[in-house]
Design a protein around this motif. Sequence first.
Motif, PDB file in Angstrom:
ATOM      1  N   ASP A 214       0.843  -1.192   0.000  1.00 13.04           N
ATOM      2  CA  ASP A 214       0.000   0.000   0.000  1.00 13.04           C
ATOM      3  C   ASP A 214       0.881   1.246   0.000  1.00 13.04           C
ATOM      4  O   ASP A 214       2.099   1.167   0.202  1.00 13.04           O
ATOM      5  CB  ASP A 214      -0.917   0.003   1.226  1.00 13.04           C
ATOM      6  CG  ASP A 214      -2.121   0.911   1.054  1.00 13.04           C
ATOM      7  OD1 ASP A 214      -2.237   1.558  -0.009  1.00 13.04           O
ATOM      8  OD2 ASP A 214      -2.955   0.983   1.978  1.00 13.04           O
TER       9      ASP A 214
ATOM     10  N   ASP B  27       4.511   0.846   1.556  1.00 11.49           N
ATOM     11  CA  ASP B  27       4.603   0.039   2.774  1.00 11.49           C
ATOM     12  C   ASP B  27       4.201  -1.394   2.441  1.00 11.49           C
ATOM     13  O   ASP B  27       3.249  -1.627   1.682  1.00 11.49           O
ATOM     14  CB  ASP B  27       3.676   0.586   3.863  1.00 11.49           C
ATOM     15  CG  ASP B  27       4.282   1.766   4.607  1.00 11.49           C
ATOM     16  OD1 ASP B  27       5.501   1.987   4.461  1.00 11.49           O
ATOM     17  OD2 ASP B  27       3.530   2.466   5.312  1.00 11.49           O
TER      18      ASP B  27
ATOM     19  N   ARG C 139       3.414  -5.188   4.296  1.00 13.79           N
ATOM     20  CA  ARG C 139       3.242  -5.968   5.509  1.00 13.79           C
ATOM     21  C   ARG C 139       2.690  -7.336   5.150  1.00 13.79           C
ATOM     22  O   ARG C 139       2.216  -7.565   4.032  1.00 13.79           O
ATOM     23  CB  ARG C 139       2.342  -5.261   6.520  1.00 13.79           C
ATOM     24  CG  ARG C 139       0.864  -5.267   6.227  1.00 13.79           C
ATOM     25  CD  ARG C 139       0.113  -4.489   7.305  1.00 13.79           C
ATOM     26  NE  ARG C 139      -1.328  -4.609   7.184  1.00 13.79           N
ATOM     27  CZ  ARG C 139      -2.199  -3.886   7.893  1.00 13.79           C
ATOM     28  NH1 ARG C 139      -1.752  -2.985   8.753  1.00 13.79           N
ATOM     29  NH2 ARG C 139      -3.501  -4.062   7.748  1.00 13.79           N
TER      30      ARG C 139
ATOM     31  N   GLU D 270       0.094 -10.530   6.114  1.00 12.61           N
ATOM     32  CA  GLU D 270      -1.118 -10.953   6.811  1.00 12.61           C
ATOM     33  C   GLU D 270      -1.053 -12.454   7.056  1.00 12.61           C
ATOM     34  O   GLU D 270      -0.839 -13.228   6.128  1.00 12.61           O
ATOM     35  CB  GLU D 270      -2.339 -10.603   5.970  1.00 12.61           C
ATOM     36  CG  GLU D 270      -3.663 -11.063   6.548  1.00 12.61           C
ATOM     37  CD  GLU D 270      -4.797 -10.826   5.580  1.00 12.61           C
ATOM     38  OE1 GLU D 270      -5.376  -9.724   5.595  1.00 12.61           O
ATOM     39  OE2 GLU D 270      -5.096 -11.746   4.784  1.00 12.61           O
TER      40      GLU D 270
ATOM     41  N   GLY E 109       1.955   4.971   4.777  1.00  7.83           N
ATOM     42  CA  GLY E 109       0.977   5.548   5.686  1.00  7.83           C
ATOM     43  C   GLY E 109      -0.445   5.136   5.418  1.00  7.83           C
ATOM     44  O   GLY E 109      -1.367   5.565   6.131  1.00  7.83           O
ATOM     45  N   GLY E 110      -0.668   4.291   4.405  1.00 10.14           N
ATOM     46  CA  GLY E 110      -2.019   3.840   4.082  1.00 10.14           C
ATOM     47  C   GLY E 110      -2.550   2.857   5.119  1.00 10.14           C
ATOM     48  O   GLY E 110      -1.781   2.290   5.911  1.00 10.14           O
ATOM     49  N   ASP E 111      -3.876   2.644   5.102  1.00 12.16           N
ATOM     50  CA  ASP E 111      -4.475   1.722   6.074  1.00 12.16           C
ATOM     51  C   ASP E 111      -4.654   0.315   5.522  1.00 12.16           C
ATOM     52  O   ASP E 111      -5.249  -0.530   6.176  1.00 12.16           O
ATOM     53  CB  ASP E 111      -5.830   2.266   6.553  1.00 12.16           C
ATOM     54  CG  ASP E 111      -6.846   2.413   5.417  1.00 12.16           C
ATOM     55  OD1 ASP E 111      -6.545   2.006   4.262  1.00 12.16           O
ATOM     56  OD2 ASP E 111      -7.940   2.946   5.678  1.00 12.16           O
ATOM     57  N   PHE E 112      -4.155   0.059   4.311  1.00  8.97           N
ATOM     58  CA  PHE E 112      -4.173  -1.253   3.665  1.00  8.97           C
ATOM     59  C   PHE E 112      -5.596  -1.725   3.322  1.00  8.97           C
ATOM     60  O   PHE E 112      -5.806  -2.877   2.977  1.00  8.97           O
ATOM     61  CB  PHE E 112      -3.475  -2.314   4.520  1.00  8.97           C
ATOM     62  CG  PHE E 112      -1.984  -2.133   4.570  1.00  8.97           C
ATOM     63  CD1 PHE E 112      -1.167  -2.780   3.653  1.00  8.97           C
ATOM     64  CD2 PHE E 112      -1.395  -1.309   5.508  1.00  8.97           C
ATOM     65  CE1 PHE E 112       0.206  -2.616   3.672  1.00  8.97           C
ATOM     66  CE2 PHE E 112      -0.014  -1.136   5.542  1.00  8.97           C
ATOM     67  CZ  PHE E 112       0.783  -1.788   4.629  1.00  8.97           C
ATOM     68  N   THR E 113      -6.567  -0.810   3.358  1.00 11.94           N
ATOM     69  CA  THR E 113      -7.930  -1.171   2.966  1.00 11.94           C
ATOM     70  C   THR E 113      -7.997  -1.524   1.485  1.00 11.94           C
ATOM     71  O   THR E 113      -8.685  -2.468   1.079  1.00 11.94           O
ATOM     72  CB  THR E 113      -8.900  -0.009   3.266  1.00 11.94           C
ATOM     73  OG1 THR E 113      -8.853   0.298   4.650  1.00 11.94           O
ATOM     74  CG2 THR E 113     -10.324  -0.380   2.874  1.00 11.94           C
ATOM     75  N   ASP E 114      -7.281  -0.756   0.656  1.00 11.31           N
ATOM     76  CA  ASP E 114      -7.270  -0.994  -0.787  1.00 11.31           C
ATOM     77  C   ASP E 114      -5.893  -1.456  -1.249  1.00 11.31           C
ATOM     78  O   ASP E 114      -5.450  -1.144  -2.361  1.00 11.31           O
ATOM     79  CB  ASP E 114      -7.665   0.289  -1.530  1.00 11.31           C
ATOM     80  CG  ASP E 114      -9.074   0.741  -1.168  1.00 11.31           C
ATOM     81  OD1 ASP E 114      -9.968  -0.114  -1.117  1.00 11.31           O
ATOM     82  OD2 ASP E 114      -9.259   1.949  -0.931  1.00 11.31           O
TER      83      ASP E 114
ATOM     84  N   ASN F  85       3.809  -5.409  11.422  1.00 10.44           N
ATOM     85  CA  ASN F  85       4.108  -4.002  11.225  1.00 10.44           C
ATOM     86  C   ASN F  85       4.624  -3.801   9.805  1.00 10.44           C
ATOM     87  O   ASN F  85       5.281  -4.687   9.240  1.00 10.44           O
ATOM     88  CB  ASN F  85       5.152  -3.530  12.235  1.00 10.44           C
ATOM     89  CG  ASN F  85       4.597  -3.488  13.648  1.00 10.44           C
ATOM     90  OD1 ASN F  85       3.424  -3.195  13.849  1.00 10.44           O
ATOM     91  ND2 ASN F  85       5.453  -3.786  14.619  1.00 10.44           N
TER      92      ASN F  85
END
Length: 439
Positions: A78, A123, A125, A127, A81-86, A139
């Motif tokens: 992503d 970024d 990460r 899952e 600083g993104g929230d990884f929603t998309d 993280n």
Amino acid sequence: MKTIINKAILFLSILLVASSCDDVEHVMLNENANTTVSLSTSSVVLTEETAPDDAVTVSWTSPEFGFAAAPTYRVLIDHVGGDFTDAQAVSAGVEMEKTFTVQELNSKLLSLELEPLVEDAVDIRVETRLSSSQIFVSNPVTLTVTPYSSVLDLSTTWGVVGSATPGGWGTPDIPDLPFYTTSESGVLVAYVTLRDGEIKFRENNDWTLNYGDTGLDGTLDDGGDNIPVTAGSYRILMNLNTLTYTMETYSWGIVGSAAPNGWDGPDAQFTYNPYQNNWKAVVTLIEGEIKFRRSNDWGLNYGDSGLDGTLDEGGDNIPVTAGHYLVTLDLNNLTYTLEETDVWGLVGSATPNGWDGPDQKFLPDFGINEGFFYIHGAELIAGEIKVRQNDNWAVNYGDDGADGTLELNGANIAVEAGTYNITVNFSVDPPTITLNPYQ
């Protein structure tokens, strides 16, 4: 005496149960299980010339759940600083690392709308999934990247319309079959699969400017008569300089002992990819050999005599191991690649091979629609279908609400008999499925 014996047996049973209970190991899930992610490099500059090369390897540690487990992993990418929603997601299965090729990483970056040839950062990460309700995320780590532009624009405003096409004589949700540019200015090409019916050529999915052939002499007439065709796969050349056209039976396919239909065919068909000017196929192969040939015929066929990835006309059979593959055929440079990949397929009582498969394979979108998968012209009988991965029930989707939204292990999807264009969209959560019947 009998009463005493029975009481003794009961007492011993209670002792055994108590003893067994004492031996049970009560396992608690560590809710703070964590994964540490590392990158093989902190910065990469991607170029089209190095597309097949490795760009970066993402590796991670195994979480401490407090008990033995076999989780599956996904790598998420992503904006910083993104929230990884998309986020862009790539499955790693049970592996503890994922190596991205330059082309694969570049595709993900462009899907995030990063600007080509400009240094940026993302970024990354990991899952970790134990079940649909037990998901842990690491993280993020940051990777500095410079993508390149990989989308080749061969599109035109012209298309093929008619009763022989998927969209019939005009359906808002189904565009006309496209023509593409060629190396000759004013000469366009379309690679189409048609059924018995009629066609015309028109611009902008609109009837303002359209061509038929009133004399069926190969000359285009403005607003002319419909052109009758029989079912088959064709290459259509339209010359806007001379207002003429030609149609020839044309397709490319995979044939061989490893192919779904053996050496006799029909061949596993390729689809033209205008974004890279090559041909792509998603296919499941068994242990054996393959070749590539044109129009299900041995008149023109390619093998690989040196097993060096170069196509040789009439060359040696190509040995392959069993697996699921994305196969690329580049007829401009006479090269090919076989890339093992996860594939999505359609299975069910409505499909040609029933619930046992092999499944009818979806083809991924090779343009800008990351996460979209298509089957054009799926012939179904009245029954039910589901979508599953790799001809296996480990990962399968149905539709619990019959609303076009897919759920993991969801309900079978009821369909009526007919021919459909089917789209599955995994770029959204939850994913969706669309079935558009031929008109």
